[in-house]
Design a protein around this motif. Structure first.
Motif, PDB file in Angstrom:
ATOM      1  N   MET A 236       0.821  -1.210   0.000  1.00 47.33           N
ATOM      2  CA  MET A 236       0.000   0.000   0.000  1.00 47.33           C
ATOM      3  C   MET A 236       0.854   1.258   0.000  1.00 47.33           C
ATOM      4  SD  MET A 236      -3.193  -0.474  -0.427  1.00 47.33           S
ATOM      5  CE  MET A 236      -3.822   1.143   0.056  1.00 47.33           C
ATOM      6  N   ASP A 237       2.162   1.098   0.063  1.00 47.26           N
ATOM      7  CA  ASP A 237       3.071   2.252  -0.040  1.00 47.26           C
ATOM      8  C   ASP A 237       2.962   2.822  -1.456  1.00 47.26           C
ATOM      9  OD1 ASP A 237       5.187   4.046  -0.247  1.00 47.26           O
ATOM     10  OD2 ASP A 237       6.616   2.747   0.774  1.00 47.26           O
ATOM     11  N   GLU A 238       2.671   4.103  -1.558  1.00 48.98           N
ATOM     12  CA  GLU A 238       2.474   4.736  -2.866  1.00 48.98           C
ATOM     13  C   GLU A 238       3.747   4.797  -3.692  1.00 48.98           C
ATOM     14  OE1 GLU A 238       1.140   8.718  -2.354  1.00 48.98           O
ATOM     15  OE2 GLU A 238       2.841   9.309  -1.098  1.00 48.98           O
ATOM     16  N   ARG A 239       4.892   4.537  -3.080  1.00 47.38           N
ATOM     17  CA  ARG A 239       6.142   4.519  -3.832  1.00 47.38           C
ATOM     18  C   ARG A 239       6.546   3.103  -4.234  1.00 47.38           C
ATOM     19  NH1 ARG A 239       6.182   9.037  -0.942  1.00 47.38           N
ATOM     20  NH2 ARG A 239       7.023  10.907  -1.969  1.00 47.38           N
ATOM     21  N   VAL A 240       5.777   2.123  -3.791  1.00 45.81           N
ATOM     22  CA  VAL A 240       5.980   0.744  -4.231  1.00 45.81           C
ATOM     23  C   VAL A 240       5.019   0.441  -5.378  1.00 45.81           C
ATOM     24  CG1 VAL A 240       5.816  -1.696  -3.568  1.00 45.81           C
ATOM     25  CG2 VAL A 240       6.860  -0.036  -2.008  1.00 45.81           C
ATOM     26  N   ILE A 241       3.734   0.640  -5.125  1.00 41.98           N
ATOM     27  CA  ILE A 241       2.741   0.543  -6.192  1.00 41.98           C
ATOM     28  C   ILE A 241       2.205   1.954  -6.406  1.00 41.98           C
ATOM     29  CG2 ILE A 241       0.546  -0.450  -6.925  1.00 41.98           C
ATOM     30  CD1 ILE A 241       1.147  -2.907  -5.323  1.00 41.98           C
ATOM     31  N   ASP A 242       2.758   2.609  -7.396  1.00 43.20           N
ATOM     32  CA  ASP A 242       2.529   4.048  -7.592  1.00 43.20           C
ATOM     33  C   ASP A 242       1.357   4.308  -8.535  1.00 43.20           C
ATOM     34  OD1 ASP A 242       4.192   2.841  -9.512  1.00 43.20           O
ATOM     35  OD2 ASP A 242       4.782   4.782 -10.292  1.00 43.20           O
ATOM     36  N   VAL A 243       0.199   3.861  -8.113  1.00 44.32           N
ATOM     37  CA  VAL A 243      -1.021   4.137  -8.866  1.00 44.32           C
ATOM     38  C   VAL A 243      -1.975   4.867  -7.922  1.00 44.32           C
ATOM     39  CG1 VAL A 243      -0.725   2.133 -10.361  1.00 44.32           C
ATOM     40  CG2 VAL A 243      -2.031   1.889  -8.238  1.00 44.32           C
TER      41      VAL A 243
ATOM     42  N   THR B  82      12.694   2.119  -2.464  1.00 38.02           N
ATOM     43  CA  THR B  82      13.632   1.767  -1.395  1.00 38.02           C
ATOM     44  C   THR B  82      14.119   3.039  -0.697  1.00 38.02           C
ATOM     45  OG1 THR B  82      15.448   1.696  -3.027  1.00 38.02           O
ATOM     46  CG2 THR B  82      14.361  -0.382  -2.490  1.00 38.02           C
ATOM     47  N   THR B  83      15.163   3.652  -1.231  1.00 35.90           N
ATOM     48  CA  THR B  83      15.744   4.839  -0.610  1.00 35.90           C
ATOM     49  C   THR B  83      14.731   5.959  -0.439  1.00 35.90           C
ATOM     50  OG1 THR B  83      17.794   4.273  -1.766  1.00 35.90           O
ATOM     51  CG2 THR B  83      17.688   6.428  -0.716  1.00 35.90           C
ATOM     52  N   GLU B  84      13.999   6.277  -1.501  1.00 34.07           N
ATOM     53  CA  GLU B  84      13.103   7.434  -1.450  1.00 34.07           C
ATOM     54  C   GLU B  84      12.007   7.267  -0.403  1.00 34.07           C
ATOM     55  OE1 GLU B  84       9.907   9.535  -4.398  1.00 34.07           O
ATOM     56  OE2 GLU B  84      11.908   9.211  -5.211  1.00 34.07           O
ATOM     57  N   THR B  85      11.401   6.096  -0.345  1.00 29.83           N
ATOM     58  CA  THR B  85      10.315   5.910   0.613  1.00 29.83           C
ATOM     59  C   THR B  85      10.816   5.975   2.052  1.00 29.83           C
ATOM     60  OG1 THR B  85       8.399   4.553   1.160  1.00 29.83           O
ATOM     61  CG2 THR B  85      10.416   3.371   0.625  1.00 29.83           C
ATOM     62  N   ILE B  86      12.042   5.538   2.291  1.00 31.50           N
ATOM     63  CA  ILE B  86      12.638   5.639   3.626  1.00 31.50           C
ATOM     64  C   ILE B  86      12.851   7.095   4.002  1.00 31.50           C
ATOM     65  CG2 ILE B  86      14.802   5.295   4.910  1.00 31.50           C
ATOM     66  CD1 ILE B  86      15.008   2.561   3.598  1.00 31.50           C
ATOM     67  N   LEU B  87      13.447   7.866   3.105  1.00 30.02           N
ATOM     68  CA  LEU B  87      13.772   9.260   3.412  1.00 30.02           C
ATOM     69  C   LEU B  87      12.514  10.103   3.595  1.00 30.02           C
ATOM     70  CD1 LEU B  87      16.787   9.862   1.001  1.00 30.02           C
ATOM     71  CD2 LEU B  87      16.819   9.177   3.399  1.00 30.02           C
ATOM     72  N   VAL B  88      11.509   9.861   2.759  1.00 27.07           N
ATOM     73  CA  VAL B  88      10.260  10.630   2.866  1.00 27.07           C
ATOM     74  C   VAL B  88       9.564  10.327   4.188  1.00 27.07           C
ATOM     75  CG1 VAL B  88       7.946  10.912   1.910  1.00 27.07           C
ATOM     76  CG2 VAL B  88       9.919  10.883   0.388  1.00 27.07           C
ATOM     77  N   LEU B  89       9.475   9.047   4.543  1.00 29.70           N
ATOM     78  CA  LEU B  89       8.812   8.681   5.795  1.00 29.70           C
ATOM     79  C   LEU B  89       9.589   9.203   7.000  1.00 29.70           C
ATOM     80  CD1 LEU B  89       6.592   7.226   7.324  1.00 29.70           C
ATOM     81  CD2 LEU B  89       7.973   5.124   7.213  1.00 29.70           C
ATOM     82  N   ALA B  90      10.910   9.096   6.968  1.00 29.38           N
ATOM     83  CA  ALA B  90      11.725   9.581   8.079  1.00 29.38           C
ATOM     84  C   ALA B  90      11.526  11.077   8.300  1.00 29.38           C
ATOM     85  CB  ALA B  90      13.203   9.278   7.824  1.00 29.38           C
ATOM     86  N   GLU B  91      11.435  11.838   7.232  1.00 31.70           N
ATOM     87  CA  GLU B  91      11.220  13.275   7.359  1.00 31.70           C
ATOM     88  C   GLU B  91       9.822  13.582   7.900  1.00 31.70           C
ATOM     89  OE1 GLU B  91      11.769  17.417   7.235  1.00 31.70           O
ATOM     90  OE2 GLU B  91      13.097  15.675   7.454  1.00 31.70           O
ATOM     91  N   ASP B  92       8.823  12.831   7.447  1.00 30.40           N
ATOM     92  CA  ASP B  92       7.463  13.021   7.968  1.00 30.40           C
ATOM     93  C   ASP B  92       7.415  12.738   9.470  1.00 30.40           C
ATOM     94  OD1 ASP B  92       6.539  13.686   5.467  1.00 30.40           O
ATOM     95  OD2 ASP B  92       5.691  11.704   5.032  1.00 30.40           O
ATOM     96  N   ILE B  93       8.081  11.672   9.898  1.00 25.63           N
ATOM     97  CA  ILE B  93       8.116  11.309  11.312  1.00 25.63           C
ATOM     98  C   ILE B  93       8.867  12.369  12.112  1.00 25.63           C
ATOM     99  CG2 ILE B  93       9.042   9.635  12.965  1.00 25.63           C
ATOM    100  CD1 ILE B  93       8.500   7.468  10.827  1.00 25.63           C
TER     101      ILE B  93
END
Length: 348
Positions: A30-37, A131-142
């Motif tokens: 359900m991560d939008e950066r894994v399945i980006d639809v 991988t990298t992008e979803t980690i960095l985006v989530l870390a910044e949101d947190i």
């Protein structure tokens, strides 16, 4: 400012039980950066189809590779963390993008130790949305929501770092000693071709469907900073040069795919089949998109890949382990961490 380190890997279900696997897959897919639809389409696909069909099969696959200590990826990541901690003074925490070992918990562990500045290390050599992008985006949101006074910097993709290439190449060389092989396959995790286009900051350079990476992957461009396929091909090229591999004795492929959209090619399973049918009797395979062995390397490659190879007449199938907690890899990560700490102490 007190420094701290957060290592982040992909994640794992809490157990190979279908219920835990379903929960994990739900978060992952359900991560939008894994399945980006669009959300409605992703929800329909994941919750309406995949989670009603895939968890049992995935649970069976996890059961094949599960260790007594737990998930191989978690256990190996913890071993890496502990070995690094022995070589650096800053506290080192471990988190996963998906699953119960959350990035929030990892950051909280460091904050509780008085850390004010975190060096976040995504455990992926290449950059990718999923991988990298979803980690960095989530870390910044947190960070914004829970730790507004915390400063986070991150380790950039290290796919072409000479020291990393040396460590990877020497690991491959050591594991191939005394082994017979005619072809070395570099298998990277696949992503949809549209991910490559979306990551193209020039919006005009990438054409991932071109055979072998085409001209775009080999022509210098700012797009390569975020181009997963270019970075994978570059690892293969650099390792090939380091090990002095002869042209034609090694190649690149991409494993794992979901749905009907085109993913990066050539596909690993079909490449293994083709090599076996072409008369190759002895092959070796390495998976440089991962630094820790996991379901994709231990089951999809080491088990399913070997079965395919034998079915088409292949004889010896050698699977090369990921870097895991190899001492040279530990030493390199520790060197990068200590260099970051020293540089930031000077400028703090």
């Amino acid at each position: 400012m007190k420094k701290g380190i957060l290592l982040v890997n992909l994640g794992s279900p809490d157990s190979p039980n279908p219920k835990d696997v379903k929960k994990y897959l739900g978060e992952f897919l359900m991560d939008e950066r894994v399945i980006d639809v669009p959300l409605w389409a992703r929800t329909l696909l994941v919750k309406g189809i995949v989670l009603n069909t895939r968890p049992k099969a995935s649970a069976k696959a996890y059961s094949k590779i599960w260790w007594e200590e737990g998930s191989p990826l978690i256990v190996l990541s913890e071993r890496l963390q502990h070995k690094i901690q022995e070589q650096v003074e800053a506290p080192v925490a471990l988190a996963m993008r998906y699953g119960s070992m959350t990035i929030k918990l990892g950051l909280q562990e460091l904050v509780d130790k008085g850390v004010e500045e975190v060096f976040l290390i995504p455990l992926y050599p290449q950059y990718a949305m999923a991988t990298t992008e979803t980690i960095l985006v989530l870390a910044e949101d947190i960070r914004k929501e829970h730790f507004p006074n915390l400063k986070i910097t991150d380790l950039k993709p290290f796919y072409n770092n000479p020291d990393y290439i040396k460590v990877l190449s020497e690991s491959i060389k050591k594991q191939l000693e005394g082994k017979e092989y005619e072809h070395l396959l570099f298998s990277y995790h696949g992503v949809p071709e549209r991910h490559i286009r979306k990551s193209d900051i020039t919006k005009s350079h990438c054409n991932p469907s071109l055979s072998g990476g085409g001209v775009c992957c080999k022509t210098p461009s700012k797009a390569h900073e975020f181009c997963y396929k270019h970075q994978c091909l570059e690892v293969t090229r650099l390792v090939g040069e380091y090990l002095k591999l002869e042209e034609g004795t090694y190649s690149t492929s991409f494993q794992s795919r979901l749905g009907f959209d085109p993913w990066l090619q050539p596909y690993t399973d079909r490449t293994i089949e083709r090599l076996g049918k072409s008369g190759i009797q002895n092959m070796a395979i390495v998976t440089p998109a991962f630094v820790s062995d996991c379901l994709e390397t231990l089951e999809e490659i080491a088990m399913e890949g070997e079965e395919i190879f034998h079915e088409v007449g292949g004889k010896n199938f050698t699977t090369i382990a990921c870097l895991n907690d190899d001492q040279a890899w530990v030493d390199l990560l520790s060197k990068w961490i200590n260099s970051w700490v020293e540089a930031n102490l000077v400028t703090a």
